[in-house]
Design a protein around this motif. Structure first.
Motif, short mmCIF file in Angstrom:
data_model
loop_
_atom_site.label_atom_id
_atom_site.label_comp_id
_atom_site.label_asym_id
_atom_site.label_seq_id
_atom_site.Cartn_x
_atom_site.Cartn_y
_atom_site.Cartn_z
N LEU A 1 1.58 11.68 -5.14
CA LEU A 1 1.30 11.03 -3.87
C LEU A 1 1.13 12.05 -2.76
O LEU A 1 1.86 13.02 -2.67
N LYS A 2 0.15 11.79 -1.91
CA LYS A 2 -0.07 12.61 -0.73
C LYS A 2 -0.31 11.67 0.45
O LYS A 2 -0.54 10.48 0.28
N LEU B 1 7.10 18.01 0.19
CA LEU B 1 6.58 16.88 -0.57
C LEU B 1 5.05 16.88 -0.64
O LEU B 1 4.46 16.09 -1.39
N GLY B 2 4.42 17.75 0.14
CA GLY B 2 2.97 17.83 0.13
C GLY B 2 2.29 16.89 1.11
O GLY B 2 1.08 16.65 1.02
N GLN C 1 3.62 -0.50 -3.28
CA GLN C 1 2.41 -0.01 -2.63
C GLN C 1 2.13 1.46 -3.00
O GLN C 1 0.97 1.88 -3.04
N CYS C 2 3.17 2.21 -3.30
CA CYS C 2 2.96 3.56 -3.83
C CYS C 2 2.26 3.49 -5.19
O CYS C 2 1.38 4.30 -5.50
N GLN C 3 2.63 2.50 -5.99
CA GLN C 3 1.97 2.29 -7.28
C GLN C 3 0.50 1.93 -7.08
O GLN C 3 -0.38 2.40 -7.82
N HIS D 1 -5.25 3.30 -7.37
CA HIS D 1 -6.58 3.35 -6.74
C HIS D 1 -6.92 4.74 -6.23
O HIS D 1 -7.93 4.89 -5.51
N ASN D 2 -6.09 5.72 -6.57
CA ASN D 2 -6.34 7.10 -6.17
C ASN D 2 -6.49 7.25 -4.66
O ASN D 2 -7.45 7.85 -4.17
N LEU D 3 -5.55 6.68 -3.94
CA LEU D 3 -5.55 6.73 -2.48
C LEU D 3 -4.29 7.43 -1.98
O LEU D 3 -3.26 7.44 -2.66
N TRP D 4 -4.36 7.99 -0.79
CA TRP D 4 -3.17 8.56 -0.17
C TRP D 4 -2.43 7.46 0.60
O TRP D 4 -2.94 6.34 0.74
#
Length: 261
Positions: free
Chosen positions: A157-158, A177-178, A123-125, A130-133
């Protein structure tokens, strides 16, 4: 106090308003939230069974109830790949705010810990694709979750560590980690510990949430939670930071808006 009179926009960053606990008074509950200054309610998904109810609310209140898509770690079982396929299908046909809620939960059951790790990484991938946080749930699994993020070099990732319950060391790691710290009703609990943390953290790293219908703040602790109670969380944070409720709401809302881009 009616917080709408302050002319402030309050963003509720995590509420399961599609939950069955709201079946009998959902519209009234939402109207109460909106009349108390809640401008947006961000809805985390749990699994394929919660999507329809969530999307119905997104359709009814397209500017106010914003959906995420994801597989909650407590719903990760042997068939998690099938569930993730459903999530990806939805990503192809609808706009979502974020991937969530996703993560690790080793509190209830460790049977599917390997599957939880795989589901989280996949899901991180999807988030990157999809350029989502991402909206992270980690219970009794903070450092395990951090390790997965760092192991894969996910510096792009944010997102939010939802329902943050760690100490100062963990909070600093989230910031490094931001990510943002999602703070909810636990901050009002007498022995919750989060009240000791808030004075040590710059408000620019915090967003507000309720996790409704769970974790209602005092004086409603033990009862059903709802988004209108977010003002109690904001007031407690303002008191702990020795600042006005207006400033606490403004800063945390700006933090949330930055995630939206």
């Amino acid at each position: 106090m009616n917080y709408k009179n302050l002319n402030l926009s309050i963003i509720e960053t995590h509420a399961h308003i599609y939950d069955e606990q709201f079946a009998e008074d959902r519209n009234e509950m939402l109207e109460k939230a909106f009349s108390n200054g809640i401008s947006e309610i961000w809805m985390p998904n749990c699994n394929s069974e919660t999507i329809d109810g969530m999307m119905a609310l997104a359709g009814q209140f397209p500017e106010k109830c914003l959906p995420m898509i994801g597989l909650h770690p407590c719903y990760v079982k042997e068939d998690f790949e099938k569930e993730l396929y459903i999530m990806e299908e939805w990503l192809g046909k609808h706009k979502f705010l974020a991937i969530g809620e996703i993560g690790m939960d080793l509190y209830w059951d460790k049977t599917f810990v390997n599957q939880q790790e795989q589901a989280f990484l996949t899901q991180c991938q999807l988030a990157r694709k999809h350029n989502l946080w991402i909206d992270i749930h980690c219970r009794d699994a903070f450092w395990e979750t951090v390790k997965l993020i760092e192991k894969n070099g996910d510096s792009e990732l944010k997102g939010i560590f939802h329902c943050f319950s760690g100490g100062l060391e963990e909070a600093h790691k989230v910031i490094e980690l931001g990510f943002l710290l999602g703070i909810g009703g636990v901050v009002t609990f007498k022995n919750g510990g989060i009240d000791k943390l808030i004075p040590e953290i710059d408000l620019k790293h915090i967003v507000l949430e309720t996790d409704s219908p769970y974790l209602a703040p005092a004086p409603h602790r033990g009862k059903r939670n709802e988004p209108s109670y977010l003002t109690l969380v904001a007031q407690k944070i303002a008191d702990l930071k020795q600042m006005s409720i207006e400033d606490a709401i403004r800063i945390t809302t700006e933090n949330a808006l930055r995630l939206k881009g």
